[in-house]
Design a protein around this motif. Sequence first.
Motif, mmCIF file in Angstrom:
data_model
loop_
_atom_site.group_PDB
_atom_site.id
_atom_site.type_symbol
_atom_site.label_atom_id
_atom_site.label_comp_id
_atom_site.label_asym_id
_atom_site.label_seq_id
_atom_site.Cartn_x
_atom_site.Cartn_y
_atom_site.Cartn_z
ATOM 1 N N LEU A 112 0.885 -1.576 0.062
ATOM 2 C CA LEU A 112 0.107 0.117 -0.081
ATOM 3 C C LEU A 112 1.074 0.983 0.311
ATOM 4 C CD1 LEU A 112 -2.943 1.124 0.383
ATOM 5 C CD2 LEU A 112 -2.808 1.047 2.295
ATOM 6 N N MET A 113 1.975 1.066 1.011
ATOM 7 C CA MET A 113 2.904 2.612 1.045
ATOM 8 C C MET A 113 3.784 2.500 0.257
ATOM 9 S SD MET A 113 3.165 2.601 4.932
ATOM 10 C CE MET A 113 4.399 1.243 5.411
ATOM 11 N N GLY A 114 4.238 1.993 -0.320
ATOM 12 C CA GLY A 114 5.527 1.762 -1.625
ATOM 13 C C GLY A 114 6.394 1.087 -0.971
ATOM 14 N N LYS A 115 7.309 2.084 -1.203
ATOM 15 C CA LYS A 115 9.112 1.889 -0.880
ATOM 16 C C LYS A 115 9.117 2.850 -0.033
ATOM 17 C CE LYS A 115 13.636 0.731 -1.953
ATOM 18 N NZ LYS A 115 14.469 0.357 -1.024
ATOM 19 N N VAL A 116 9.456 2.467 1.304
ATOM 20 C CA VAL A 116 9.406 3.510 2.259
ATOM 21 C C VAL A 116 10.858 3.385 3.225
ATOM 22 C CG1 VAL A 116 9.411 4.442 4.959
ATOM 23 C CG2 VAL A 116 6.815 3.661 3.374
ATOM 24 N N GLU A 117 11.637 4.200 3.052
ATOM 25 C CA GLU A 117 13.096 4.149 3.531
ATOM 26 C C GLU A 117 12.948 5.301 4.424
ATOM 27 O OE1 GLU A 117 15.597 5.544 0.064
ATOM 28 O OE2 GLU A 117 14.816 4.904 -1.097
ATOM 29 N N LYS A 165 17.082 14.351 -3.536
ATOM 30 C CA LYS A 165 17.160 13.545 -5.018
ATOM 31 C C LYS A 165 15.802 13.098 -5.343
ATOM 32 C CE LYS A 165 21.994 12.725 -3.693
ATOM 33 N NZ LYS A 165 22.557 11.122 -3.654
ATOM 34 N N LYS A 166 14.798 12.475 -5.068
ATOM 35 C CA LYS A 166 13.493 12.135 -5.209
ATOM 36 C C LYS A 166 12.619 12.663 -4.811
ATOM 37 C CE LYS A 166 15.382 7.521 -5.208
ATOM 38 N NZ LYS A 166 14.648 6.310 -4.381
ATOM 39 N N ASP A 167 11.618 12.557 -5.843
ATOM 40 C CA ASP A 167 9.964 13.804 -5.932
ATOM 41 C C ASP A 167 9.581 12.086 -4.199
ATOM 42 O OD1 ASP A 167 10.597 15.100 -7.881
ATOM 43 O OD2 ASP A 167 9.518 14.246 -9.099
ATOM 44 N N GLY A 168 8.410 12.589 -3.808
ATOM 45 C CA GLY A 168 7.895 12.346 -2.902
ATOM 46 C C GLY A 168 7.287 13.256 -1.924
ATOM 47 N N GLU A 212 5.548 18.069 1.069
ATOM 48 C CA GLU A 212 5.864 16.911 -0.452
ATOM 49 C C GLU A 212 7.051 18.229 -0.795
ATOM 50 O OE1 GLU A 212 3.348 16.388 -4.781
ATOM 51 O OE2 GLU A 212 2.182 17.275 -2.815
ATOM 52 N N LEU A 213 7.943 16.980 -1.116
ATOM 53 C CA LEU A 213 9.416 17.821 -1.894
ATOM 54 C C LEU A 213 9.622 17.349 -3.350
ATOM 55 C CD1 LEU A 213 11.416 17.948 0.855
ATOM 56 C CD2 LEU A 213 10.353 19.903 0.150
ATOM 57 N N PHE A 249 7.925 8.355 1.258
ATOM 58 C CA PHE A 249 7.053 7.943 1.609
ATOM 59 C C PHE A 249 7.302 8.384 -0.188
ATOM 60 C CE2 PHE A 249 5.700 8.300 5.538
ATOM 61 C CZ PHE A 249 5.849 7.056 5.449
ATOM 62 N N PRO A 250 7.458 7.430 -1.139
ATOM 63 C CA PRO A 250 7.249 7.743 -2.888
ATOM 64 C C PRO A 250 5.599 7.959 -3.492
ATOM 65 C CG PRO A 250 7.779 5.515 -2.629
ATOM 66 C CD PRO A 250 7.594 5.707 -1.301
ATOM 67 N N ARG A 251 5.069 9.130 -4.351
ATOM 68 C CA ARG A 251 4.490 9.438 -4.921
ATOM 69 C C ARG A 251 4.220 8.226 -5.703
ATOM 70 N NH1 ARG A 251 5.970 15.098 -7.495
ATOM 71 N NH2 ARG A 251 6.591 16.247 -5.223
#
Length: 196
Positions: free
Chosen positions: A64-69, A104-107, A159-160, A193-195
Motif C-alpha cells: 500500500l505504501m510503496g517503498k518507504v525509506e 534526489k527523489k520526488d515524494g 511534499e518535496l 514515501f514515494p508518490r
Amino acid sequence: MPQTTQHSLIHVFLLWITILSIVQVVFITLFFTAGHHSRALSSSTATPAMQFQANITPSAPSELMGKVEMLSFKATEADRKITWATKNQDQILVSDGGTVLKIKKDGYFLINLQVTLSSCNRTIGSPYTVRLNSKDTVILSGRINTNTCSTGLLGKVEELNANDSLEVTIIRPNEDEIIKENEFDTHLDIVFFPRN
C-alpha cells in the motif's frame, strides 16, 4: 438454616454469571472474526463496486505504501547553520551531508527535527529560534525552550521534489553558545514515501 440456603443461591448466581460471560465472549469473538467478514464479502445486496474494493485489499502494508525509506542525520558542527552527517550507508534519497541537504527523489517526506544547545540564556521568552527551510519556504520553525535548552521534537509531512533543498538555521543572540552534537540531542530524521 437460612444461611446455607443463601450460600447455595450465591453459588448458583455466580455460576450463572460465569456462563453468561463465556457465551458473550464467544459471540463477540465470532462477530469480529469469521461472521463479520464473511457477511461483508458474500452479501447478495452488496454492489459490484463494494465487492471489488473488498477483493483488492493488499496482502501487506508495504504494498500500500510503496517503498518507504528512512534516513537519520546527526549534527557535526554549527555556526549559524547546522552541518549534518548521514548515518545511513546507501544514500540515494538525500545528499550525504553538509549545511544544505539536496533532495534526489520526488515524494512525501515526514521530517522530524530536534536542536539542543549546550547552554542557553534562561530568561523569560526564548530569544533562540530554529528554522528548517526548503529554498525560501519555512517548513518547520520552533523556539528553544529556556528550561531544557531544546526545541523538543518538531515534525511535519511535506511534499518535496527532486532538487529541492533542506537547510536548518539557528537564530541566536549569543554566538558563543554551541549545540549538543549527541544523536539524541540534535538530529534530523526523514521518512520518505514515494508518490504513486
